[in-house]
Design an enzyme around this catalytic site. Structure first.
Site, PDB file in Angstrom:
ATOM      1  N   LYS A  49      -5.891  11.596  -6.768  1.00 14.68           N
ATOM      2  CA  LYS A  49      -6.958  10.835  -7.430  1.00 14.68           C
ATOM      3  C   LYS A  49      -8.258  11.618  -7.361  1.00 14.68           C
ATOM      4  O   LYS A  49      -8.995  11.746  -8.345  1.00 14.68           O
ATOM      5  CB  LYS A  49      -7.144   9.462  -6.747  1.00 14.68           C
ATOM      6  N   GLN A  93      -6.955   2.203  -0.338  1.00 20.20           N
ATOM      7  CA  GLN A  93      -5.545   2.569  -0.541  1.00 20.20           C
ATOM      8  C   GLN A  93      -4.648   1.666   0.312  1.00 20.20           C
ATOM      9  O   GLN A  93      -4.886   1.471   1.501  1.00 20.20           O
ATOM     10  CB  GLN A  93      -5.335   4.049  -0.174  1.00 20.20           C
ATOM     11  N   ASP A 116      -9.363  -1.669  -8.658  1.00 15.26           N
ATOM     12  CA  ASP A 116      -7.946  -2.034  -8.764  1.00 15.26           C
ATOM     13  C   ASP A 116      -7.748  -3.389  -9.456  1.00 15.26           C
ATOM     14  O   ASP A 116      -6.615  -3.734  -9.806  1.00 15.26           O
ATOM     15  CB  ASP A 116      -7.337  -2.167  -7.360  1.00 15.26           C
TER      16      ASP A 116
END
Ligand code: GUN
Length: 278
Positions: A49, A93, A116
């Site tokens: 990422k 994460q 997210d």
């Protein structure tokens, strides 16, 4: 032989367009990624990422905490990022260590920076048929891939296998909003093959080798979200590519299908949140 749904190619196309857009911004978007512990898969994801964000001009930082950080310390870091005007996107994460409540952590993220789409605000919007600030990355990537190949969704029978908060549940909801007829299957589903045989589109997000050609209807579309290493160390998905690609009309490979699309969606979401914050 099925057409390959090429996630890498679409990722590159989307990122090229996004980079041109970012080039025009005077202040650049900033994504903060929090990683807790040493989970090898998470480390790879987070580094990927970071690499891609930097390549297209997004400011990106990885905040790496040791496995034994307290929940309080983690929440206080998130609070700091919530209040930092330079940061417009926050990603924690998953998975987190067991002593930390995933729920408390996700709840603490400012929904306007929730890249997210996992906070109760954004998730609640999604599940009530309203527009969240952003859509969860993997489901968004799957829909972008289906749309790129002009695969019809409305009226089709879509079978989603797996009911995770990250993939199964949100993708089912998003497909429902696109007028698909959605069936949810999971580890306790009986006669899975009978159900998959009636599917026009199968989305498998299990992380186990479960789909074989004999379970498919001729001409179906297969999206393979699973990714894991088999006994011989080979990276593979939920779907037996060899037999399935002979029956399906379209199939997403592993690697090179959904994975790259998740990262592309994360970059798109970072920029969407940035633009909303202006
Ligand atoms: N772990 C696996 N997939 C994801 C994801 O999409 N977002 C976050 N935050 N963690 C993950």
């Amino acid at each position: 032989m099925a057409v390959i749904l090429d996630g890498k190619k679409l990722r590159d196309k989307l990122l090229e367009k996004l980079q041109k857009k970012i080039d025009k911004f005077e202040v650049k978007p900033k994504l903060s990624v929090i990683l807790v512990g040493e989970n090898p898969a998470s480390k790879i994801y987070v580094n990927n990422k970071q690499k891609i964000a930097q390549k297209i001009g997004i400011n990106s930082e990885i905040i790496h905490f040791s496995q034994n950080i307290s929940e309080k310390e983690l929440l206080s870091k998130i609070e700091e990022l919530n209040n930092d005007k330079a940061v417009n996107a926050i990603l924690v994460q998953l998975p987190l260590p067991e002593h930390i409540s995933k729920e408390n952590v996700i709840n603490s993220i400012n929904p306007a920076k929730d890249v997210d789409g996992f906070t109760p605000y954004n998730y609640g919007k999604l599940f009530s048929g309203e527009k969240p600030n952003v859509y969860p990355c993997t489901p968004k990537g799957i829909l972008l891939l289906l749309d790129e190949y002009n695969i019809e969704i409305a009226g089709k029978h879509v079978v989603v296998i797996g009911r995770s908060n990250i993939v199964g549940r949100p993708v089912a909801q998003m497909l429902l909003d696109r007028n698909a007829t959605v069936t949810m299957c999971h580890s306790k589903t009986q006669n899975l093959a009978q159900i998959t045989k009636t599917a026009d589109i199968i989305i498998s997000a299990v992380g186990k080798y479960i789909i074989k050609g004999e379970m498919l209807k001729s001409g179906c579309v297969i999206i393979d979200v699973g990714i894991f290493k088999d006994e011989s160390g080979k990276t593979r998905g939920d779907v037996d590519f060899e037999t399935s690609s002979k029956i399906a009309s379209y199939i997403s490979p592993v690697p090179g299908g959904v994975g790259p699309m998740t990262i592309a969606s994360l970059m798109l979401n970072t920029v969407e949140l940035f633009e909303k914050s202006l």
